[in-house]
Design an enzyme around this catalytic site. Sequence first.
Site, PDB file in Angstrom:
ATOM      1  N   HIS A 183      -5.203 -22.493   3.146  1.00  0.00           N
ATOM      2  CA  HIS A 183      -4.538 -21.261   3.581  1.00  0.00           C
ATOM      3  C   HIS A 183      -5.243 -20.080   2.919  1.00  0.00           C
ATOM      4  CE1 HIS A 183      -1.487 -18.474   4.851  1.00  0.00           C
ATOM      5  NE2 HIS A 183      -1.229 -18.128   3.597  1.00  0.00           N
ATOM      6  N   GLY A 219      -4.620 -16.373  -2.013  1.00  0.00           N
ATOM      7  CA  GLY A 219      -3.489 -15.636  -2.568  1.00  0.00           C
ATOM      8  C   GLY A 219      -2.217 -16.030  -1.852  1.00  0.00           C
ATOM      9  N   SER A 246       1.312 -15.833   0.240  1.00  0.00           N
ATOM     10  CA  SER A 246       1.621 -15.196   1.516  1.00  0.00           C
ATOM     11  C   SER A 246       2.134 -13.777   1.303  1.00  0.00           C
ATOM     12  CB  SER A 246       2.665 -16.029   2.262  1.00  0.00           C
ATOM     13  OG  SER A 246       2.977 -15.445   3.507  1.00  0.00           O
ATOM     14  N   GLY A 247       1.578 -12.820   2.063  1.00  0.00           N
ATOM     15  CA  GLY A 247       2.022 -11.437   2.004  1.00  0.00           C
ATOM     16  C   GLY A 247       1.350 -10.591   0.952  1.00  0.00           C
ATOM     17  N   ILE A 248       0.387 -11.142   0.223  1.00  0.00           N
ATOM     18  CA  ILE A 248      -0.245 -10.367  -0.848  1.00  0.00           C
ATOM     19  C   ILE A 248      -1.318  -9.418  -0.321  1.00  0.00           C
ATOM     20  CG2 ILE A 248      -2.164 -11.922  -1.454  1.00  0.00           C
ATOM     21  CD1 ILE A 248      -1.269 -11.429  -4.440  1.00  0.00           C
ATOM     22  N   GLY A 249      -1.768  -9.622   0.933  1.00  0.00           N
ATOM     23  CA  GLY A 249      -2.722  -8.683   1.516  1.00  0.00           C
ATOM     24  C   GLY A 249      -4.090  -9.259   1.836  1.00  0.00           C
ATOM     25  N   ARG A 268     -12.037  -8.466 -18.755  1.00  0.00           N
ATOM     26  CA  ARG A 268     -12.529  -7.097 -18.574  1.00  0.00           C
ATOM     27  C   ARG A 268     -14.044  -7.006 -18.685  1.00  0.00           C
ATOM     28  NH1 ARG A 268      -8.663  -2.983 -21.784  1.00  0.00           N
ATOM     29  NH2 ARG A 268      -9.857  -1.553 -20.467  1.00  0.00           N
TER      30      ARG A 268
END
Length: 319
Positions: free
Chosen positions: A144, A159, A161-164, A249
């Site tokens: 997915h 990622g 579902s719905g994270i973009g 970082r």
Amino acid sequence: MNSISLAIQDLLDDTEYGLELVLLAGGAGVGHRIHSSRIQKPGLALTGYTEHLHPDRVQVLGNTEISYLQQISEQQALIHIQKLCSYPISCFIVTKGLDPPGFLKAEAERAGIPLLVTPHQSSTFISLITKFLEERLLPTTHIHGVLVDVLGVGVLILGKSGIGKSECALDLVIRGHRLVADDVVYVKKKMPAALVGQAAEAIQHHMEIRGLGVINIKNLFGVSSIREKKIIDMVIELVDWDPVQEYDRLGLDDEVYAILDVELPHIKIPVRPGRNLTSIIEVAARNHLLKGMGYHSAREFHEKLLARMEVRPLGNEVE
């Protein structure tokens, strides 16, 4: 042994690769399974030496093998063929449209070993069937996510579902990159360690955008905006921003993501308002290309920083 297998009937049913196979005998064995994409020409096995015979492979009989069987005595040939057919042979395939000896047909029928014939030359046929078997027997899975070709780099975006994920992919397409698959990515493992992703046929070239619905990328942006398949080079995972989580970082720690036992570079990108994820993914793809050329930006920066720390003046110290 590969757990994926094909029946001999699948060879007979082929219309895509041009195998052009016809069943001559041994029809009871068309359900025999093929587990290996490798081909064998029995050669010495026809003389009675079966030490290195691999019965699970397709056995190809060309002009040399058929001529040999026709030149030796039928009694001697029958002894060797009977010994050969005592093994669990998947099938025999005769090339060049040759007519195999009657005793070979009879023994194949008796043993229930499919005997097939093709009009192709041996070299041509071996090339065709090897390609056919490699494609059909490759380890596969589905994931997915979204697969995009970014600057020639196959980027698999993961990622929850719905994270973009789809929105990122759409923005990348608008910037000139190419969509391979949205929502479900079918992955095949090509030897030795390459993963090829493509879309499910039913949703190929389509993308679902919440609030907008399903859109056809090919029709909206043209054929240059899509690809049928692409080697997956790296995995980018979109994760929710966590203010207490320590994120990398510097980029010194190279993480990996395993798919079908193949390890791929893995980058986690925290998602929060104001972050331009598309630009970050583009830069990640460019950075991946640089790493492939032997240039690691984070490591070079780290080495320069260490070098400067080693040579910096000590200042006014009191003895």
